[in-house]
Design an enzyme around this catalytic site. Structure first.
Site, PDB file in Angstrom:
ATOM      1  N   ALA A 296      78.790  30.980 126.449  1.00 45.31           N
ATOM      2  CA  ALA A 296      77.331  31.095 126.521  1.00 45.31           C
ATOM      3  C   ALA A 296      76.704  29.711 126.336  1.00 45.31           C
ATOM      4  O   ALA A 296      77.234  28.861 125.625  1.00 45.31           O
ATOM      5  CB  ALA A 296      76.840  32.053 125.451  1.00 45.31           C
TER       6      ALA A 296
ATOM      7  N   GLU B 109      83.692  32.330 118.679  1.00 41.86           N
ATOM      8  CA  GLU B 109      82.346  32.810 118.368  1.00 41.86           C
ATOM      9  C   GLU B 109      82.017  32.877 116.875  1.00 41.86           C
ATOM     10  O   GLU B 109      80.908  32.547 116.466  1.00 41.86           O
ATOM     11  CB  GLU B 109      82.109  34.181 119.010  1.00 41.86           C
TER      12      GLU B 109
ATOM     13  N   GLU C 160      86.275  34.942 127.968  1.00 46.71           N
ATOM     14  CA  GLU C 160      86.019  36.363 128.236  1.00 46.71           C
ATOM     15  C   GLU C 160      85.877  36.637 129.733  1.00 46.71           C
ATOM     16  O   GLU C 160      86.312  37.676 130.223  1.00 46.71           O
ATOM     17  CB  GLU C 160      84.775  36.824 127.475  1.00 46.71           C
TER      18      GLU C 160
ATOM     19  N   GLY D  72      82.589  33.007 125.794  1.00 47.68           N
ATOM     20  CA  GLY D  72      82.306  33.771 127.005  1.00 47.68           C
ATOM     21  C   GLY D  72      83.053  33.246 128.215  1.00 47.68           C
ATOM     22  O   GLY D  72      83.282  33.993 129.173  1.00 47.68           O
TER      23      GLY D  72
HETATM   24  C1  LIG Z   1      83.913  41.940 130.326  1.00 46.16           C
HETATM   25  C2  LIG Z   1      82.752  42.840 130.613  1.00 46.16           C
HETATM   26  C3  LIG Z   1      82.125  43.393 129.378  1.00 46.16           C
HETATM   27  C4  LIG Z   1      80.623  43.160 129.322  1.00 46.16           C
HETATM   28  C5  LIG Z   1      80.106  43.258 127.894  1.00 46.16           C
HETATM   29  C6  LIG Z   1      78.898  42.486 127.529  1.00 46.16           C
HETATM   30  C7  LIG Z   1      78.725  41.113 128.112  1.00 46.16           C
HETATM   31  C8  LIG Z   1      77.736  40.221 127.338  1.00 46.16           C
HETATM   32  C9  LIG Z   1      77.926  38.745 127.705  1.00 46.16           C
HETATM   33  C10 LIG Z   1      77.647  37.821 126.568  1.00 46.16           C
HETATM   34  C11 LIG Z   1      78.082  36.413 126.926  1.00 46.16           C
HETATM   35  C12 LIG Z   1      79.263  36.059 126.187  1.00 46.16           C
HETATM   36  C13 LIG Z   1      78.892  35.686 124.798  1.00 46.16           C
HETATM   37  C14 LIG Z   1      80.014  34.956 124.138  1.00 46.16           C
HETATM   38  O1  LIG Z   1      80.906  35.900 123.558  1.00 46.16           O
HETATM   39  C15 LIG Z   1      79.431  34.036 123.088  1.00 46.16           C
HETATM   40  C16 LIG Z   1      79.762  32.606 123.331  1.00 46.16           C
HETATM   41  O2  LIG Z   1      80.306  32.214 124.348  1.00 46.16           O
HETATM   42  S1  LIG Z   1      79.304  31.540 122.065  1.00 46.16           S
HETATM   43  C17 LIG Z   1      79.807  29.943 122.707  1.00 46.16           C
HETATM   44  C18 LIG Z   1      81.290  29.801 122.663  1.00 46.16           C
HETATM   45  N1  LIG Z   1      81.676  28.463 123.113  1.00 46.16           N
HETATM   46  C19 LIG Z   1      81.893  27.445 122.232  1.00 46.16           C
HETATM   47  O3  LIG Z   1      81.816  27.619 121.045  1.00 46.16           O
HETATM   48  C20 LIG Z   1      82.266  26.104 122.828  1.00 46.16           C
HETATM   49  C21 LIG Z   1      81.288  25.066 122.314  1.00 46.16           C
HETATM   50  N2  LIG Z   1      81.670  23.724 122.788  1.00 46.16           N
HETATM   51  C22 LIG Z   1      82.653  23.007 122.182  1.00 46.16           C
HETATM   52  O4  LIG Z   1      83.352  23.454 121.308  1.00 46.16           O
HETATM   53  C23 LIG Z   1      82.861  21.606 122.698  1.00 46.16           C
HETATM   54  O5  LIG Z   1      81.676  21.208 123.378  1.00 46.16           O
HETATM   55  C24 LIG Z   1      84.047  21.488 123.679  1.00 46.16           C
HETATM   56  C25 LIG Z   1      83.889  22.458 124.833  1.00 46.16           C
HETATM   57  C26 LIG Z   1      85.347  21.760 122.941  1.00 46.16           C
HETATM   58  C27 LIG Z   1      84.052  20.059 124.255  1.00 46.16           C
HETATM   59  O6  LIG Z   1      84.010  19.155 123.150  1.00 46.16           O
HETATM   60  P1  LIG Z   1      83.806  17.613 123.452  1.00 46.16           P
HETATM   61  O7  LIG Z   1      84.797  17.177 124.460  1.00 46.16           O
HETATM   62  O8  LIG Z   1      83.744  16.929 122.126  1.00 46.16           O
HETATM   63  O9  LIG Z   1      82.382  17.484 124.166  1.00 46.16           O
HETATM   64  P2  LIG Z   1      80.952  17.828 123.500  1.00 46.16           P
HETATM   65  O10 LIG Z   1      81.076  18.815 122.400  1.00 46.16           O
HETATM   66  O11 LIG Z   1      80.231  16.545 123.231  1.00 46.16           O
HETATM   67  O12 LIG Z   1      80.244  18.587 124.719  1.00 46.16           O
HETATM   68  C28 LIG Z   1      79.862  17.858 125.903  1.00 46.16           C
HETATM   69  C29 LIG Z   1      78.481  18.346 126.283  1.00 46.16           C
HETATM   70  O13 LIG Z   1      78.611  19.749 126.689  1.00 46.16           O
HETATM   71  C30 LIG Z   1      77.718  20.518 125.896  1.00 46.16           C
HETATM   72  N3  LIG Z   1      78.276  21.848 125.643  1.00 46.16           N
HETATM   73  C31 LIG Z   1      79.548  22.147 125.307  1.00 46.16           C
HETATM   74  N4  LIG Z   1      79.686  23.474 125.125  1.00 46.16           N
HETATM   75  C32 LIG Z   1      78.457  24.036 125.371  1.00 46.16           C
HETATM   76  C33 LIG Z   1      77.944  25.371 125.353  1.00 46.16           C
HETATM   77  N5  LIG Z   1      78.720  26.435 125.085  1.00 46.16           N
HETATM   78  N6  LIG Z   1      76.628  25.555 125.631  1.00 46.16           N
HETATM   79  C34 LIG Z   1      75.842  24.499 125.937  1.00 46.16           C
HETATM   80  N7  LIG Z   1      76.246  23.187 125.980  1.00 46.16           N
HETATM   81  C35 LIG Z   1      77.557  22.982 125.689  1.00 46.16           C
HETATM   82  C36 LIG Z   1      77.573  19.753 124.596  1.00 46.16           C
HETATM   83  O14 LIG Z   1      76.393  20.151 123.920  1.00 46.16           O
HETATM   84  C37 LIG Z   1      77.512  18.333 125.108  1.00 46.16           C
HETATM   85  O15 LIG Z   1      76.216  18.139 125.652  1.00 46.16           O
HETATM   86  P3  LIG Z   1      75.472  16.723 125.466  1.00 46.16           P
HETATM   87  O16 LIG Z   1      75.463  16.456 123.965  1.00 46.16           O
HETATM   88  O17 LIG Z   1      76.344  15.749 126.214  1.00 46.16           O
HETATM   89  O18 LIG Z   1      74.113  16.932 126.059  1.00 46.16           O
END
Ligand SMILES: CCCCCCCCCCCCC[C@H](O)CC(=O)SCCNC(=O)CCNC(=O)[C@H](O)C(C)(C)COP(=O)(O)OP(=O)(O)OC[C@H]1O[C@@H](n2cnc3c(N)ncnc32)[C@H](O)[C@@H]1OP(=O)(O)O
Length: 263
Positions: free
Chosen positions: A69, A137, A117, A114
């Site tokens: 997400a 998450e 997922e 997600g």
């Molecule tokens: C199957 C059918 C059933 C249907 C049922 C219902 C469906 C409902 C659907 C809901 C949707 C799903 C919901 C989901 O379960 C919830 C989530 O997904 S919560 C988010 C989970 N993801 C994360 O936690 C990953 C977060 N990111 C990181 O850990 C790190 O960024 C990384 C990916 C490991 C990379 O790390 P690095 O190399 O150090 O790079 P950076 O961290 O500096 O990131 C670079 C740049 O990208 C931006 N960014 C990274 N991840 C996200 C993100 N998830 N959202 C937005 N932006 C992201 C980060 O902010 C950096 O941006 P910048 O600072 O450069 O502007």
């Protein structure tokens, strides 16, 4: 041939294989509301496309399949906006999960939250050596909301699913293969090609048979054996008098490749 669905999703055709490309590379395919709508629309179109015998879900982002997400967008959401967005993203994930034909995820780089997922909603996952998967998450104060709490145990069992979800840890490609989180690991950058090649092999088979087999696998899973066998029998009857069956048997006996009518 290709078709765009909004700004962040493209569907390409490779014969009987359709490729759904997650195309928001600057955000590592973080699933925004707009992207979720486009994924749902693309799946609705593919579900009705009789020429799409197999679907591959791939990524144009170099470092990720999908990072889950969009946490930036969600940070700006009011409670009401978050609740309003829920059915939208459910449509996206449900759309992938409910595609009637075999679906293969081509994963490189991060497939987290997600993003993983979405891959779990596919039938098969082909990864390259750079793949890193996980459901982190709880480390950001939520739970897997894209089906992960239900799909992951079906892949790796309840205990392993619990360990991965509770620990929020990331799993690299080789360990993911050993754990059954992915089904194949290929060399760096080879995931899309390997997934398309596998899809092409599967697409050479009866489209009617493929869809009936997927129904039996999906609907029957988790039922007791007797009920599951009834699901299989219903799926068998749905193909028993199909044109594909007639063509398949005739082609075998005439020692030629079948030309599937697809009905
Ligand atoms: C199957 C059918 C059933 C249907 C049922 C219902 C469906 C409902 C659907 C809901 C949707 C799903 C919901 C989901 O379960 C919830 C989530 O997904 S919560 C988010 C989970 N993801 C994360 O936690 C990953 C977060 N990111 C990181 O850990 C790190 O960024 C990384 C990916 C490991 C990379 O790390 P690095 O190399 O150090 O790079 P950076 O961290 O500096 O990131 C670079 C740049 O990208 C931006 N960014 C990274 N991840 C996200 C993100 N998830 N959202 C937005 N932006 C992201 C980060 O902010 C950096 O941006 P910048 O600072 O450069 O502007």
């Amino acid at each position: 041939m290709s078709e765009r669905f909004g700004e962040f999703v493209e569907v390409r055709r490779h014969g009987f294989v359709a490729e759904l490309v997650l195309d928001r590379p600057k955000a590592m395919n973080a699933v925004s509301s707009a992207m979720a709508v486009s994924v749902g629309e693309a799946c609705a179109s593919l579900a009705l496309d009789a020429g799409a015998r197999v679907v591959v879900v791939s990524s144009s982002a170099s470092r990720a399949f999908c990072v889950g997400a969009d946490l930036k967008e969600r940070n700006s959401f009011s409670d009401a906006e978050l609740l309003r967005q829920r059915p939208v993203t459910r449509g996206a994930y449900g759309g992938v999960l409910e595609l009637p034909m075999p679906v293969i995820a081509a994963v490189h780089g991060f497939a987290l939250g997600g993003g993983f997922e979405l891959a779990l909603a596919c039938d098969l996952i082909v990864a390259d050596e750079t793949a890193v998967v996980g459901l982190p998450e709880v480390s950001v104060g939520v739970i897997p909301g894209g089906g992960g709490t239900q799909l992951l145990p079906r892949r790796v069992g309840a205990a392993r699913a619990a360990e991965l979800i509770f620990s929020a840890r990331r799993v690299e490609a080789r360990e993911a293969l050993e754990m059954g989180l992915v089904d194949q690991v290929v060399g760096v950058g080879g995931d899309r090609e390997a997934a398309l090649e596998l899809a092409g092999r599967i697409a050479a088979n009866s489209p009617v048979g493929l869809r009936a087999a997927k129904r039996a696998l999906r609907v029957g899973y988790g039922l007791d054996l007797r009920a599951g066998l009834e699901v299989e029998d219903a799926a068998w009857r749905s193909v028993a008098f199909s044109g594909d069956r007639a063509e398949g048997v005739a082609a075998f006996n005439e020692k030629r490749a079948p030309q599937w009518p697809g009905e």
